[in-house]
Design an enzyme around this catalytic site. Structure first.
Site, PDB file in Angstrom:
ATOM      1  N   ASN A 297       0.857  -1.186   0.000  1.00 51.56           N
ATOM      2  CA  ASN A 297       0.000   0.000   0.000  1.00 51.56           C
ATOM      3  C   ASN A 297       0.889   1.230   0.000  1.00 51.56           C
ATOM      4  O   ASN A 297       1.873   1.289   0.742  1.00 51.56           O
ATOM      5  CB  ASN A 297      -0.906   0.015   1.242  1.00 51.56           C
ATOM      6  CG  ASN A 297      -1.651   1.341   1.408  1.00 51.56           C
ATOM      7  OD1 ASN A 297      -1.097   2.325   1.885  1.00 51.56           O
ATOM      8  ND2 ASN A 297      -2.903   1.356   1.013  1.00 51.56           N
ATOM      9  N   THR A 323      -5.101  -0.273  -2.746  1.00 49.73           N
ATOM     10  CA  THR A 323      -5.537   0.942  -2.050  1.00 49.73           C
ATOM     11  C   THR A 323      -6.542   0.561  -0.979  1.00 49.73           C
ATOM     12  O   THR A 323      -7.282  -0.415  -1.124  1.00 49.73           O
ATOM     13  CB  THR A 323      -6.196   1.963  -2.998  1.00 49.73           C
ATOM     14  OG1 THR A 323      -7.493   1.481  -3.393  1.00 49.73           O
ATOM     15  CG2 THR A 323      -5.343   2.191  -4.238  1.00 49.73           C
ATOM     16  N   GLU A 324      -6.578   1.343   0.081  1.00 51.60           N
ATOM     17  CA  GLU A 324      -7.522   1.052   1.152  1.00 51.60           C
ATOM     18  C   GLU A 324      -8.969   1.187   0.690  1.00 51.60           C
ATOM     19  O   GLU A 324      -9.891   0.664   1.310  1.00 51.60           O
ATOM     20  CB  GLU A 324      -7.277   1.959   2.367  1.00 51.60           C
ATOM     21  CG  GLU A 324      -7.418   3.437   2.116  1.00 51.60           C
ATOM     22  CD  GLU A 324      -6.103   4.104   1.739  1.00 51.60           C
ATOM     23  OE1 GLU A 324      -5.889   5.250   2.156  1.00 51.60           O
ATOM     24  OE2 GLU A 324      -5.287   3.481   1.030  1.00 51.60           O
ATOM     25  N   ALA A 325      -9.170   1.901  -0.433  1.00 48.65           N
ATOM     26  CA  ALA A 325     -10.521   2.072  -0.963  1.00 48.65           C
ATOM     27  C   ALA A 325     -11.060   0.802  -1.601  1.00 48.65           C
ATOM     28  O   ALA A 325     -12.258   0.714  -1.885  1.00 48.65           O
ATOM     29  CB  ALA A 325     -10.533   3.203  -1.987  1.00 48.65           C
ATOM     30  N   GLY A 326     -10.171  -0.183  -1.870  1.00 45.17           N
ATOM     31  CA  GLY A 326     -10.659  -1.459  -2.380  1.00 45.17           C
ATOM     32  C   GLY A 326     -10.052  -1.946  -3.677  1.00 45.17           C
ATOM     33  O   GLY A 326     -10.393  -3.031  -4.148  1.00 45.17           O
TER      34      GLY A 326
END
Length: 662
Positions: A297, A323-326
């Site tokens: 990440n 990404t932490e968004a998916g």
């Protein structure tokens, strides 16, 4: 008869009442239900209602100039905000700073997962995320001002371990967004870059007896949407609002991109090559920490440059960026599209990605840093009078298997250049980043030490490592003087033992052939055999052991060298500049034990780094091996030569030879 759920924005927003708890979707500038935010703002400005709302959200959702949740800044509209990011709504952040609204800044992943807890009717969430940071109730509980008094985070003990319990806040209204909806309210997301938490948010509101309002760009007939394409079923949706194109942009900078929506795959010719400046130097050094075949990440700012460096060095095929968004895989987007990806392997919901991150799925993360102190604590959430928020920083930094913090050494007017392979400080930055104590603790150095988490801090002029004693200076750029260019620009003196030179390839404007280092392709070149003396030389100078796979590769290279010798050998290992994750010392010692049993007559090694010698000796003693780790090369060579002479003269058993040489 089925109800047609398609209504106007004004009709939908009339269902929001004073004092409601409202949640909205969106990530930075993407997937924002702008038409719903605009309608809520319009209704309040014109009528003064609904007032005293609580806003619950994960990542910032806006352009930092008034769009998105930034529209909700009007006095009296909000009375409380629970969010991971305040930077995207600066006027709301200012109201919080001035004690005009109550506010909590909680980790993004925690809020994301709390939606599921709300949906399931659970009282809250147990998590270790946030322990020993400003979110920990012993250090503020995530409250952003004095007006905020209620504790919604508490420390609990389960089976002798500390956890944080985050109280769930019941949702009354959920604003979500999709692409298509049928009259029954089934929602698909084919033109969206991300799915985020829309399903969990809708469930949370619906199961609390609340209202779910979905913004879409078009209406399709009943039965048109395939079951697996429906991401939010109509049973959860009360109202569907069709937005005009201006209020339904993919993000504020892109109207629509089929590549970001995952509907097509496009040729990727490579990211533009960066110029050799401070940002590229930092990204290059950080890239040396990339784990081959690992999951990574990258944060915003300096860390983003790693993508360009990885592409230039042909490393991209050997890592998976997320990404932490998916988004999983592909080429990570930046700018207004940050959080999305072109040619992604898949898109999962945000709360699912944080499940993966929190469970230790990330092999490495590289994140920015605004401030750092002598204990290794890092602040990115509140500094310089600004309430920015932590975003996903706490989840990511606390749970990744290795952490790299990256940023310039000072900030504000810093100007550097590279001349003949050396770094020159043309103009120093006005503000120091390495200070005595951070303003707010977003990452706890001592907690990372306690868990033996590998952490380094990379700047353009030097590199620090988190050790049990604190922050240690381990590398210095060529051309940089410690007394002139480093210590005067820090508020504390770091631990200084025997720092080495940063890899000189970083400061040459040509490819570094990094892929060879990361994939251990040059290991065979590090092994040489002196047949007359029966000594196997292993040069591990600058070699980095990041994973057990690196140890396996090294083992195979050594075995090949021993097999070519055709008999047990006396080995001499150069560990100068050698780096190994603290969690891997025992695995490394196990390799030495195996080699002693099968291939070595004797083994000795040398390292000028005192800490490395100590750790190596401890690991060898633990396995009952003779801890022959010298400081000087000459001593190691003399030991090996004497052992070889004894073996040759007396033909002794290898174990006897070790005893005699000692």
């Amino acid at each position: 008869m089925k109800k047609n759920k398609v209504v106007t924005a004004e009709e939908a927003l009339a269902l929001v009442n004073d004092g409601d708890v409202v949640t909205t979707t969106g990530f930075v500038q993407s997937c924002i239900p702008e038409a719903l935010h605009a309608a809520l703002e319009k209704r309040y400005v014109e009528t003064g209602s609904p007032k005293n709302l609580t806003l619950v959200m994960t990542a910032g959702a806006g352009d930092s100039k008034g769009l998105g949740t930034g529209r909700l800044h009007h006095e009296g509209l909000l009375s409380r905000v629970i969010a991971a990011n305040f930077g995207r709504m600066p006027k709301v952040a200012e109201a919080a700073k001035q004690n005009r609204i109550r506010g909590y800044n909680l980790p993004q992943g925690v809020i994301s997962q709390l939606y599921r807890a709300c949906a399931a009717g659970q009282p809250g969430l147990f998590s270790k995320v946030g322990l020993h940071t400003y979110v920990d109730p012993r250090h503020g509980g995530g409250r952003v001002n004095q007006l905020t008094s209620e504790d919604i985070v508490k420390v609990v003990e389960v089976d002798g371990e500390e956890w944080l319990f985050y109280k769930a806040t019941k949702i009354d209204v959920a604003f979500i967004r999709g692409t298509s909806a049928d009259p029954s309210g089934n929602i698909s997301m084919e033109n969206e870059a991300l799915t985020l938490d829309s399903l969990a948010q809708a469930m949370a509101a619906r199961n609390n007896g609340g209202v779910v309002i979905a913004q879409v760009e078009r209406i399709v007939d009943d039965g048109f949407l395939l079951p697996k394409d429906v991401r939010v079923p109509g049973i959860l949706v009360d109202c569907v609002v069709v937005a005009d194109s201006e209020h339904h942009r993919m993000n504020y900078g892109v109207q629509y991109s089929a590549a970001l929506a995952g509907q097509i795959r496009v040729p990727v010719t490579g990211i533009a090559r960066m110029k050799l400046d401070a940002r590229k130097i930092i990204a290059r050094r950080a890239a040396f920490e990339l784990p081959p075949n690992g999951v990574v990440n990258l944060g915003v700012g300096a860390p983003e440059g790693i993508s360009s460096v990885a592409n230039e060095e042909k490393v991209t095929p050997y890592i998976t960026l997320t990404t932490e968004a998916g988004a999983v895989g592909g080429v990570l987007a930046s700018g207004s599209s940050f959080g999305a990806a072109t040619n992604a392997d898949c898109i999962i919901d945000q709360n699912q990605m944080f499940d993966f991150y929190d469970g230790g799925g990330l092999d490495m993360t590289c994140l920015g840093m605004a401030e750092c102190d002598e204990a290794g604590n890092v602040n990115t959430s509140a500094f310089g009078g600004k309430l920015n928020g932590c975003g996903g920083f706490i989840n990511i930094s606390q749970n990744a298997r290795s952490v790299v913090f990256a940023g310039t050494f000072t900030v504000g007017g810093l100007d550097v250049k590279v001349e003949k392979g050396e770094l020159k400080i043309v103009q120093e930055g006005r503000s120091k980043k390495f200070i005595r104590q951070v303003e707010q603790n977003t990452f706890s150095g001592p907690f990372a030490q306690e868990r033996a988490q590998p952490v380094i801090y990379v700047t353009e002029r030097c590199v620090f490592q988190l050790t049990k004693e604190g922050l240690e200076l381990i590398e210095v750029a060529p051309g940089v003087d410690i007394e002139r260019d480093i210590l005067p620009h820090m508020e504390f003196r770091p631990i200084i033992k025997q720092p080495v030179l940063m890899d000189t390839r970083i400061f040459r404007d040509e490819p570094m052939e990094l892929v060879k280092d990361l994939l251990n392709l040059n290991l065979c070149e590090r092994v040489s055999y002196d047949a007359p003396r029966n000594i196997l030389f292993l040069n591990l100078e600058g070699f980095v052991v990041r994973t057990k796979a690196d140890i396996d590769d090294l083992r195979e290279a050594i075995i090949e060298g021993c097999k070519e010798a055709g008999k047990r050998v006396n080995s001499v290992v150069n560990h100068d500049g050698f780096k190994i994750s603290e969690a891997l010392y025992d695995d490394y010692a196990e390799m030495i034990e195996y080699l002693m049993e099968h291939y070595y007559a004797t083994t000795t090694r040398y390292a000028t780094n005192g800490f490395l010698r100590l750790k190596m000796q401890e690991a060898l003693k633990k396995r009952g091996l003779a801890p022959h780790v010298f400081e000087r090369r000459e001593d190691a060579h003399a030991f090996a030569t004497k052992a070889a002479q004894i073996n040759a003269a007396f033909g002794e058993d290898p174990e006897d030879s070790v005893a005699s040489a000692a």
